[in-house]
Design an enzyme around this catalytic site. Structure first.
Site, PDB file in Angstrom:
ATOM      1  N   CYS A   2       0.950  -1.299   0.025  1.00  0.00           N
ATOM      2  CA  CYS A   2       0.026   0.175   0.081  1.00  0.00           C
ATOM      3  C   CYS A   2       1.071   1.313  -0.071  1.00  0.00           C
ATOM      4  CB  CYS A   2      -1.073   0.131   1.315  1.00  0.00           C
ATOM      5  SG  CYS A   2      -1.756  -1.438   1.544  1.00  0.00           S
ATOM      6  N   ARG A  27       3.445   0.732  -7.098  1.00  0.00           N
ATOM      7  CA  ARG A  27       3.619  -0.254  -6.003  1.00  0.00           C
ATOM      8  C   ARG A  27       2.899  -1.588  -5.820  1.00  0.00           C
ATOM      9  NH1 ARG A  27       6.497   2.080  -1.326  1.00  0.00           N
ATOM     10  NH2 ARG A  27       5.051   0.829   0.011  1.00  0.00           N
ATOM     11  N   TRP A  74      -3.590  -2.297  -1.240  1.00  0.00           N
ATOM     12  CA  TRP A  74      -3.581  -3.809  -1.688  1.00  0.00           C
ATOM     13  C   TRP A  74      -4.182  -4.652  -0.689  1.00  0.00           C
ATOM     14  CZ3 TRP A  74      -1.173  -8.425  -0.731  1.00  0.00           C
ATOM     15  CH2 TRP A  74      -0.735  -9.258  -1.864  1.00  0.00           C
ATOM     16  N   ASN A 100      -0.924   1.059   6.148  1.00  0.00           N
ATOM     17  CA  ASN A 100      -0.113   0.132   5.411  1.00  0.00           C
ATOM     18  C   ASN A 100       0.428  -1.024   6.530  1.00  0.00           C
ATOM     19  OD1 ASN A 100       1.206  -1.381   3.524  1.00  0.00           O
ATOM     20  ND2 ASN A 100       2.952   0.106   3.503  1.00  0.00           N
ATOM     21  N   GLY A 101       0.165  -2.145   6.351  1.00  0.00           N
ATOM     22  CA  GLY A 101       0.666  -3.184   7.321  1.00  0.00           C
ATOM     23  C   GLY A 101      -0.562  -3.969   7.675  1.00  0.00           C
ATOM     24  N   GLU A 481      15.103 -16.571 -13.259  1.00  0.00           N
ATOM     25  CA  GLU A 481      14.537 -15.243 -13.564  1.00  0.00           C
ATOM     26  C   GLU A 481      13.907 -15.126 -14.840  1.00  0.00           C
ATOM     27  OE1 GLU A 481      14.284 -11.059 -12.602  1.00  0.00           O
ATOM     28  OE2 GLU A 481      14.283 -12.845 -11.508  1.00  0.00           O
ATOM     29  N   LYS A 485      10.252 -13.465 -15.010  1.00  0.00           N
ATOM     30  CA  LYS A 485       9.562 -12.204 -15.405  1.00  0.00           C
ATOM     31  C   LYS A 485       8.568 -12.379 -16.422  1.00  0.00           C
ATOM     32  CE  LYS A 485      12.146  -9.342 -13.945  1.00  0.00           C
ATOM     33  NZ  LYS A 485      11.798 -10.067 -12.512  1.00  0.00           N
ATOM     34  N   GLU A 488       5.273 -12.747 -14.183  1.00  0.00           N
ATOM     35  CA  GLU A 488       4.954 -11.702 -13.774  1.00  0.00           C
ATOM     36  C   GLU A 488       4.225 -10.607 -14.554  1.00  0.00           C
ATOM     37  OE1 GLU A 488       8.013 -10.357 -10.274  1.00  0.00           O
ATOM     38  OE2 GLU A 488       8.618 -10.280 -12.504  1.00  0.00           O
ATOM     39  N   HIS A 504      13.954 -35.396 -15.443  1.00  0.00           N
ATOM     40  CA  HIS A 504      13.644 -35.986 -14.139  1.00  0.00           C
ATOM     41  C   HIS A 504      11.960 -35.157 -14.025  1.00  0.00           C
ATOM     42  CE1 HIS A 504      17.101 -37.904 -12.890  1.00  0.00           C
ATOM     43  NE2 HIS A 504      17.840 -36.669 -13.537  1.00  0.00           N
ATOM     44  N   LYS A 603       5.267  -3.633  -5.655  1.00  0.00           N
ATOM     45  CA  LYS A 603       6.554  -3.561  -5.878  1.00  0.00           C
ATOM     46  C   LYS A 603       7.508  -3.901  -4.754  1.00  0.00           C
ATOM     47  CE  LYS A 603      10.308  -2.153  -8.114  1.00  0.00           C
ATOM     48  NZ  LYS A 603      11.022  -3.074  -8.725  1.00  0.00           N
TER      49      LYS A 603
END
Length: 608
Positions: A2, A27, A74, A100-101, A481, A485, A488, A504, A603
């Site tokens: 947030c 964010r 969020w 926020n939290g 990575e 990407k 995401e 495997h 973010k």
């Protein structure tokens, strides 16, 4: 997660708060809201969806206000909805809160307040704070918030205002960042520098369990013991231009193209060529302490965890020390075995990642030295660690990390050089790495100037449902990575694997509908990778090979080939990451995805 912003001064608060919210959109959020104070009246605007959806509603009301607070939410407790959006108010609408939290004991507090006759209108944990502050209010909001928070368990970054105290904002922090901005006849509170950087560069980073009262011309901070704090005012070196798109369609693309500069910034002034080593002045550890290290533990989350995996390969190869890589979220909830001659290194772009910060504290409690690799000067992790290295990548706005990742790997290469030379790495070996490190920005620029083949692949494979990424050795984490990407920002399912592990399990998935990205460096396992590609083609898989080799067999076996320049093996992950970032980006654009603000992501993950 947030975003919060508070403003008090001579400007129109709505304009300042609205601009600040827009700056924090990156964010990640699902709803937004604003509270504006006009005399003893407070006007609230909030809704689900984008901040721009609030614009007409807010500006058409033409509220003349010089104090305001704003929030991007969020969802944690309660679905995204107008009722669950912040700000939340007390029942008599005298106190308004943005938060926020996570309030861990909100149910306990809520039951007590319900028993006292208070009514709740949302499903959030935040609303209990508004009622609690109202219930305890004694005419002094600053005192009320300080005393009330002693009953609260969990994490918070708060802004609180009251109809009864015009011109006053109270802020508080525990485990979630809050920054105080100091202007001329104006003051700010924010969870993110980007929200206020257009107005001031003079800031105070609040510490945990501090509460602040701001007016347009005064700032008072007290800690949990009710002791006044004399804070350090710091000057931020970021410019407003750095958080603008600068002509690029998306922040992510801009940040991909900034990497020649940001990597150069990461090693600028840190290479000592005549001694073939690196100079890292912020470690705060003596040469003797560093030589006595028996084991290194790297701790991170997400993309930073992939950088840590690359660091493991680097450090073990050149320091001959055992290196372990841990997810911060797992490390913090077990009883890790740490010894006094271990070195813990935490990696976080924001310096505020909740799990990484908790892991840092766990390591310090066990008496182990902790270094931090971070991007944000003055961040909590940077301040809590015993020492560390800033990556100097500048503000990263795109949710999917690009330039921070390559800068983290660059710093890990510098750390490897430094520790390796303290051990027994020869000057000749170290100089070979240094010489190629200095070439890296120009080689990345070369890749960025030839993106046509990547765009073509994106257009042809845009409708794929799954991707597989394969790499070996130091480039296995690059496969992870690359897959992350793509997941995401394009919402295509993708997995990264060590190439040899394909047999495997993942090989069962390979058919004509499965694109497989293979990282095939010209190194000691090149022939092994060729065998993996042959196995994919035998099952009709679509092969995209990323290589620095001119071996004709690659072209014969691959459906698509992406060429990068040759460079020292230890630096190949940095160069190889660039085409994979671009591939994910162009596929996401082809699919019409919101590249900079992918769904459900934030973010900086400042809550569990």
């Amino acid at each position: 997660m947030c975003g919060i912003i508070g403003y008090v001064g001579n400007k129109q608060a709505l304009e300042v708060v609205y601009e600040g919210l827009l700056r924090m959109e990156y964010r990640g959020y699902d709803s937004a809201g604003v509270a504006l104070q006009n005399g003893k009246q407070i006007k609230v605007f909030k809704d689900i969806g984008k901040i721009s959806q609030l614009k007409t509603q807010m500006f058409s009301n033409n509220v003349d206000s010089h104090l305001g607070i704003g929030h991007t939410r969020w969802a944690t407790h309660g679905i995204p909805s107008k009722l669950n959006s912040h700000p939340h108010s007390s029942e008599n609408h005298d106190i308004y809160v943005i938060h926020n939290g996570i309030i861990e004991n909100y149910n306990v507090i809520k039951k007590k307040l319900l028993a006292l006759g208070y009514n709740f209108t949302s499903d959030t944990d935040t609303e209990v704070l508004a009622h609690l502050f109202s219930h305890n209010y004694n005419g002094d909001l600053f005192y009320t918030v300080r005393e009330s928070l002693k009953l609260v368990e969990g994490t918070f970054g708060l802004c609180v205002i009251s109809q009864k105290e015009p011109g006053v904002i109270v802020g508080a922090r525990r485990g979630s960042p809050v920054i105080i901005g100091i202007g001329e006849d104006e003051s700010f509170l924010a969870s993110d520098l980007s929200a206020i950087i257009g107005h001031t560069k003079n800031v105070i980073y609040m510490a945990d369990n501090e509460v602040v009262k701001i007016t347009k011309d005064n700032i008072i901070i007290k800690n949990h013991l009710d002791e006044p704090i004399s804070p350090e005012i710091q000057s931020v070196d970021w410019d407003l231009e750095q958080i603008e798109k600068g002509g690029f369609t998306h922040f992510m693309l801009k940040e991909i193209y900034e990497q020649p500069m940001t990597i150069a910034n990461a090693f600028k002034g840190r290479i000592v060529k005549d001694r073939a080593t690196a100079k890292l002045g912020g470690l705060n550890l003596s040469s003797e302490e560093l030589r006595n290290i028996k084991r290194i533990v790297l701790i991170a989350c997400g993309t930073s965890w992939h950088a840590a995996l690359i660091g493991e390969y680097m450090l073990e190869e050149y320091t001959r020390l055992p290196v372990e890589v841990e997810y911060a979220s797992e490390f913090r909830y077990r009883n890790p075995v740490l010894n006094e001659d271990d070195l813990v290194i935490v990696i976080s772009q924001s310096g505020e990642t909740a799990d990484t910060l908790a892991a840092l504290k766990e390591a310090k409690e066990k008496g182990v030295k902790v270094l931090a690799i971070s991007n944000v000067v003055g961040s909590t992790i940077a301040r809590e660690a015993d020492g560390g290295v800033y990556i100097h990548a500048g503000p990263e706005i795109g949710v999917a990390s690009t330039k921070a990742f390559t800068s983290q790997v660059t710093v890990l290469a510098l750390l490897t050089l430094f520790l390796g030379r303290l051990k027994d790495v020869s000057k000749e070996v170290a100089l070979a790495i240094i010489n190629d490190l200095e070439k890296l920005p120009s080689l990345i620029q070369e890749v960025l100037e030839h993106t046509g083949p990547i765009k073509d692949i994106a257009q042809k494979l845009v409708n794929s449902k799954n991707f597989l990424y394969l790499g070996r050795g130091i480039n296995f984490p690059v496969a992870l990575e690359g897959a992350l990407k793509l997941k995401e920002i394009s919402y295509i399912h993708a997995e990264g694997y060590p190439a040899a592990e394909m047999k495997h399990g993942p090989i069962a998935l390979i058919d004509e509908n499965m694109p497989v990205v293979v990282i095939a460096n010209d190194d000691h396992v090149f022939d092994k990778i060729l065998t993996n590609i042959q196995e994919i083609k035998a099952r009709s898989g679509v092969v995209i090979t990323l290589t620095n080799s001119d071996d004709d067999r690659i072209k014969a076996l691959s459906d698509y080939v992406l060429i990068v320049p040759k460079i020292h093996t230890v630096l190949t992950p940095i160069l190889n990451a660039i085409p994979l970032q671009l591939l994910a980006y162009y596929i996401a654009v082809e699919r019409g995805c919101d590249v900079d603000q992918p769904r459900n992501l934030a973010k900086s993950v400042t809550v569990e």
